[in-house]
Design an enzyme around this catalytic site. Sequence first.
Site, mmCIF file in Angstrom:
data_model
loop_
_atom_site.group_PDB
_atom_site.id
_atom_site.type_symbol
_atom_site.label_atom_id
_atom_site.label_comp_id
_atom_site.label_asym_id
_atom_site.label_seq_id
_atom_site.Cartn_x
_atom_site.Cartn_y
_atom_site.Cartn_z
ATOM 1 C CG ASP A 152 -2.079 0.944 1.311
ATOM 2 O OD1 ASP A 152 -2.900 0.982 0.675
ATOM 3 O OD2 ASP A 152 -1.480 1.994 2.068
ATOM 4 C CE1 TYR A 283 -5.269 7.779 1.211
ATOM 5 C CE2 TYR A 283 -4.313 7.708 3.422
ATOM 6 C CZ TYR A 283 -4.941 6.955 2.311
ATOM 7 O OH TYR A 283 -5.071 5.615 2.435
ATOM 8 C CG HIS A 347 -6.094 -3.199 0.721
ATOM 9 N ND1 HIS A 347 -5.314 -2.954 -0.552
ATOM 10 C CD2 HIS A 347 -5.458 -2.612 1.521
ATOM 11 C CE1 HIS A 347 -4.277 -1.870 -0.392
ATOM 12 N NE2 HIS A 347 -4.443 -1.663 0.847
#
Length: 368
Positions: A152, A283, A347
Amino acid sequence: MSFSENIPTSKQLFQDTGCDWTRRDLFRASALMGLGLALSPTLGQAAPSSTAIPVRRQMVQAIDGPFHVLEQGEGPAVLFCHGFPDTAETWRSQMQAVAEAGYRAVALDMRGYGRSFAPENPDLYTALHITGDLIAVLDALSIDNAVIVGHDWGAYNAQHAALMRPDRFRALVSISIPFAPRGEVDPWQILRDYGLNEAYYAFELAEPGAETLFADAQQSIPSILYWLSASPAPALRWNPLDPHLHMLRPAPVAVPEWADPDYVNHTISAFQRTGFRGGLNYYTAFSRTFELTAAFKGAVIQQPALYIWGAADGLSQMLHPETPSLETLREAQPNLVDQIRLENVGHWVQNEAADRVNNALTSFLLEI
């Protein structure tokens, strides 16, 4: 969550819409934008005391501050990088497998997580800062070079580290996120051009105050684990482009069947202590990284590489709606050894399919 309901499907994003973006542009954009939530729950607790290869834990001083590091085994180094929201403990199964295969496994709490350095300013979470952290950890441990493995956000930062410092990272394993070279335009701007301002989940997570969405770790951690995995029915799984299928819906179970309850509790406790702001800063810093990496526009990763992903992962389905060919992936990584699609895996790849990932990882290490 405040999202628009009228959004295109992931396949529509890759169709010719009359926009100036080509299919390759969209692949590059989606690979760079599709950075998700990487809590990895299973087998992440500390190794039992009976393990033949002990785990060493220490704090090491990097350039900007201290970092919490786990080590196991001896030999050539393999450095593990986790994503959001996670800690170094997520890699305990992989560390054990790598150590047993004759390697020195090293995993750190990434900047902003666990016991490691966690500045408040999101501008201090760019890929350049993270690469600096990784180099400093290698230096502190007297490691000349390592194979780097990431999941990720950890994959995104491992890719940038491999790109920027090939002298220190001799091979790369990306889990859940394929590498795509930097293009001309910020990938998030491409999404906005498609009218996804209110739909793509990461935009909200990049906003100030997003940590309040996750504040109750006792509820948010199990929700994230369940909905992003392969446990729910396919029609109910998390979709990064569908706000109705967001990851913070109440989960029907406290612990998915594939997850270790002790590690789930460990992770809940970790984020109850630290909060989620540090992880969410990745982010916020995404577009800043794009601005700062103009010198790497179009650059490819030359080291031997491996890409592993779960076929039931909503993020992977967005990034490549169809299984990418090695020919396509090798445009960005000419020495990609293989791409491994894991069926019935979501995931949390290294935990939902720990044995399969361990086998793939150790085989890759022996091959390069």
